[in-house]
Design a protein around this motif. Sequence first.
Motif, PDB file in Angstrom:
ATOM      1  N   CYS A  36     -14.579  -3.214 -10.579  1.00 34.64           N
ATOM      2  CA  CYS A  36     -14.340  -3.488 -11.992  1.00 34.64           C
ATOM      3  C   CYS A  36     -12.875  -3.301 -12.396  1.00 34.64           C
ATOM      4  CB  CYS A  36     -15.230  -2.607 -12.870  1.00 34.64           C
ATOM      5  SG  CYS A  36     -14.937  -0.838 -12.671  1.00 34.64           S
ATOM      6  N   ILE A  37     -12.024  -2.960 -11.436  1.00 34.87           N
ATOM      7  CA  ILE A  37     -10.610  -2.740 -11.745  1.00 34.87           C
ATOM      8  C   ILE A  37      -9.752  -3.725 -10.967  1.00 34.87           C
ATOM      9  CG2 ILE A  37      -8.672  -1.120 -11.648  1.00 34.87           C
ATOM     10  CD1 ILE A  37     -10.614   1.152 -11.931  1.00 34.87           C
ATOM     11  N   LYS A  38      -8.864  -4.399 -11.660  1.00 37.77           N
ATOM     12  CA  LYS A  38      -7.876  -5.270 -11.049  1.00 37.77           C
ATOM     13  C   LYS A  38      -6.487  -4.785 -11.463  1.00 37.77           C
ATOM     14  CE  LYS A  38     -10.526  -8.300  -8.971  1.00 37.77           C
ATOM     15  NZ  LYS A  38     -10.506  -8.450  -7.494  1.00 37.77           N
ATOM     16  N   ILE A  39      -5.589  -4.699 -10.493  1.00 37.77           N
ATOM     17  CA  ILE A  39      -4.232  -4.238 -10.759  1.00 37.77           C
ATOM     18  C   ILE A  39      -3.247  -5.346 -10.397  1.00 37.77           C
ATOM     19  CG2 ILE A  39      -2.483  -2.493 -10.230  1.00 37.77           C
ATOM     20  CD1 ILE A  39      -4.704  -0.569  -9.529  1.00 37.77           C
ATOM     21  N   TYR A  40      -2.367  -5.658 -11.340  1.00 37.57           N
ATOM     22  CA  TYR A  40      -1.402  -6.742 -11.153  1.00 37.57           C
ATOM     23  C   TYR A  40       0.021  -6.189 -11.232  1.00 37.57           C
ATOM     24  CZ  TYR A  40      -5.368  -9.854 -12.085  1.00 37.57           C
ATOM     25  OH  TYR A  40      -6.580 -10.497 -12.041  1.00 37.57           O
ATOM     26  N   ASP A  49      -1.345 -11.256 -18.528  1.00 38.88           N
ATOM     27  CA  ASP A  49      -2.467 -12.132 -18.913  1.00 38.88           C
ATOM     28  C   ASP A  49      -2.410 -13.502 -18.250  1.00 38.88           C
ATOM     29  OD1 ASP A  49      -3.768 -10.315 -20.627  1.00 38.88           O
ATOM     30  OD2 ASP A  49      -2.407 -10.815 -22.266  1.00 38.88           O
ATOM     31  N   SER A  50      -1.479 -13.715 -17.345  1.00 42.71           N
ATOM     32  CA  SER A  50      -1.369 -15.000 -16.665  1.00 42.71           C
ATOM     33  C   SER A  50      -2.210 -15.006 -15.395  1.00 42.71           C
ATOM     34  CB  SER A  50       0.092 -15.292 -16.315  1.00 42.71           C
ATOM     35  OG  SER A  50       0.190 -16.433 -15.484  1.00 42.71           O
ATOM     36  N   ALA A  51      -2.801 -16.146 -15.107  1.00 43.03           N
ATOM     37  CA  ALA A  51      -3.609 -16.282 -13.897  1.00 43.03           C
ATOM     38  C   ALA A  51      -2.743 -16.275 -12.645  1.00 43.03           C
ATOM     39  CB  ALA A  51      -4.424 -17.571 -13.958  1.00 43.03           C
ATOM     40  N   ASP A  52      -1.445 -16.479 -12.805  1.00 41.18           N
ATOM     41  CA  ASP A  52      -0.542 -16.523 -11.660  1.00 41.18           C
ATOM     42  C   ASP A  52       0.037 -15.154 -11.299  1.00 41.18           C
ATOM     43  OD1 ASP A  52      -0.879 -19.276 -11.529  1.00 41.18           O
ATOM     44  OD2 ASP A  52       0.758 -19.644 -12.948  1.00 41.18           O
ATOM     45  N   SER A  53      -0.340 -14.112 -12.030  1.00 38.24           N
ATOM     46  CA  SER A  53       0.181 -12.781 -11.751  1.00 38.24           C
ATOM     47  C   SER A  53      -0.254 -12.319 -10.363  1.00 38.24           C
ATOM     48  CB  SER A  53      -0.310 -11.786 -12.800  1.00 38.24           C
ATOM     49  OG  SER A  53       0.142 -12.165 -14.086  1.00 38.24           O
ATOM     50  N   PHE A  54       0.574 -11.483  -9.736  1.00 43.00           N
ATOM     51  CA  PHE A  54       0.280 -11.013  -8.376  1.00 43.00           C
ATOM     52  C   PHE A  54      -0.728  -9.867  -8.427  1.00 43.00           C
ATOM     53  CE2 PHE A  54       0.712  -8.653  -4.497  1.00 43.00           C
ATOM     54  CZ  PHE A  54       0.936  -9.626  -3.540  1.00 43.00           C
ATOM     55  N   CYS A  55      -1.883 -10.085  -7.838  1.00 47.87           N
ATOM     56  CA  CYS A  55      -2.954  -9.081  -7.824  1.00 47.87           C
ATOM     57  C   CYS A  55      -2.881  -8.262  -6.543  1.00 47.87           C
ATOM     58  CB  CYS A  55      -4.318  -9.765  -7.926  1.00 47.87           C
ATOM     59  SG  CYS A  55      -5.713  -8.613  -7.962  1.00 47.87           S
ATOM     60  N   ILE A  56      -2.902  -6.953  -6.697  1.00 48.03           N
ATOM     61  CA  ILE A  56      -2.936  -6.060  -5.529  1.00 48.03           C
ATOM     62  C   ILE A  56      -4.374  -5.972  -5.051  1.00 48.03           C
ATOM     63  CG2 ILE A  56      -2.402  -3.778  -4.640  1.00 48.03           C
ATOM     64  CD1 ILE A  56      -0.504  -3.374  -6.948  1.00 48.03           C
ATOM     65  N   ASP A  57      -4.655  -6.564  -3.914  1.00 50.32           N
ATOM     66  CA  ASP A  57      -6.031  -6.611  -3.426  1.00 50.32           C
ATOM     67  C   ASP A  57      -6.015  -6.765  -1.909  1.00 50.32           C
ATOM     68  OD1 ASP A  57      -8.892  -6.766  -3.960  1.00 50.32           O
ATOM     69  OD2 ASP A  57      -8.724  -8.826  -3.232  1.00 50.32           O
TER      70      ASP A  57
END
Length: 465
Positions: A36-40, A49-57
Motif C-alpha cells: 500500500c506504499i509507493k515511494i517516488y 503526482d506525475s505518472a512519469d515519476s521514478f518509483c523505488i521498487d
Amino acid sequence: MGQKQQPTADPIAEPKKRRRVGFSNIADAGVEAKECIKIYLVSRKEEVDSADSFCIDPIDLSSFFDEDGKIYGYQGLKITIWVSCVSFHAYADITFQSTADGGKGITDLKAALQRIFAETIIENKDDFLLTFSTETNLIRSIISSGEILKHKASNGHINNSNSHLEAANSDVEVVRMVVGSTAAGHLYSCLIPLVLLLVDGSSPIDVIDSRWELYVLIQKKPDQQGEIQCRLLGFTAIYRFFHYPESSRLRLSQILVLPPYQHKGYGRYLLEVLNNVAVSEDVYDLTVEEPLDYFQHVRTCVDIPRLLVFDPIQHAVSSVVSCMKEGKLSKKIHIPRFMPPPSVINDVRKSLKINKKQFLKCWEVLIYLALDPVDKYMEDYVSVISKRVKDDIIGKDSGTAGKRLIEVPGDYDQEMSFVMCRSQAGEASSVQMDENETTQEEQLRQLVDERVKEIKLIAQKVSVH
C-alpha cells in the motif's frame, strides 16, 4: 438421581424473544506495507503526482511497522510518498476509505513514517513543493567546503572525461567531506531516510565522529538560465581506522547510488576514486564491511584490471598456469589449491591496497584469464575451484588445519557456550552442510557452479573493457 424437570410447553403463551449472538468471521489480517506504499524520487515539483515519476521498487518496508511488518485498522489504504532529490525532504499523501479496530489496533501511520523520515518529512504539500525553489542550491552550498578529488584511471593518468560513464557529456565529481563538520553532518542527516530504505542492514553513522568521511558523487549541469546546478548521484561512507604504528585503514561501510542513476557506471567510478585515495595516501589497505553479492561483483571488476597490469604477480600467475597445463589434475587424489605466495599477497596490499581476502577472490579470476585456451583446461580449473570451496565449507581433509566449534559446559546458555579452535590435520570439522553425503556433494557442486559462473562473467566484462 432424577433428571431435571423440563417445563411444559404452553401453545398459547407468547413466544420468548431470543438474543442473537453473532461472531464475526472477518478478522483484520492487516496489509503488507509494501502493498500500500509507493515511494517516488522527484527532481522537480512538476514530477509530483506525475505518472512519469521514478518509483523505488521493490523496497522492504516491513521493519518500520508492527512486528510482522503489517499495517492494521485501515480499509482501502494508499500511501504515496515523494522524496525530493533537491532538498531530500519528503511528503506523504495518505488516503483510506475507513478505519476500524479489528483486534490488532489501528497502526499509527504518522509515527511509523517518522521512524523512516524523521524531521525530513513535511506535512503540508504546498510547503513541500516550495522546497524545489528554496533549496535548489542546497547540495552546491554543502559541498563548497569539501575537497574535490580527481579520478585517476588504471593507467595512472588523470581522467576528467568520464568516458566510461553513460552520461559522458556531464561533469561528474567526487567531493570528500569529514562527517564531523557541520556541512557534512547536515548532508548525511538528510540522506538517512534513503540509507535506511535502500542500504541493506544499515544503521546511521555517528555524525560527530570525525573519523567518518563522506565521498559525495555529484553531477554539475547548467540549468535553463545557465546557472550551474549540483545534483547528488550517490555517496559512500568511509571509516578511517588507526593502524599501528603510524598508518590508517579505510573501511567502506555504506555505499549508495540513487536508484535513477544506477547501472550507469557511477558506483564503479566511486570505487575507482576510493582506490586512488588509498594508494595516494598510502593507507594500509581498503576493506569493505559485509559486501553484498552485487557490490562484490563490481568491486572485483574494478580490481582485476589493476592486478592485470601489476608486474609482481605475473610470475606467480604464470607458474600456476604452467602447473595446470602439465597434467590432468581432476584425476589426482590430492588437488593443490595453487595459493599465491605470501610475498605476492603482501606486495598487492602494499602497492594496490587490496586486502588478502579480496585478492584471493581476484586470484581465481586471474588464473582463469591466463589459461589459454581456457576451454581446454576447464575441467582441471573447476577441480581447483571445487577443492577450494570444499576446504572453505567443510574444512581441509589433510595437509592443513580447518576450524571447528567445541561445546563447553556453561551456566548462562548452553546453546551459546562454545569455543572455536583449529582442527589438526585429519580431524573432522564440525561445520556441516547436510548429513546425507549425496545431498552434500550436490550442494558443493552447486556452490562450485555458481562460483565458476561468476568468474566467467567477471572475465567477460573485464575482457570487454
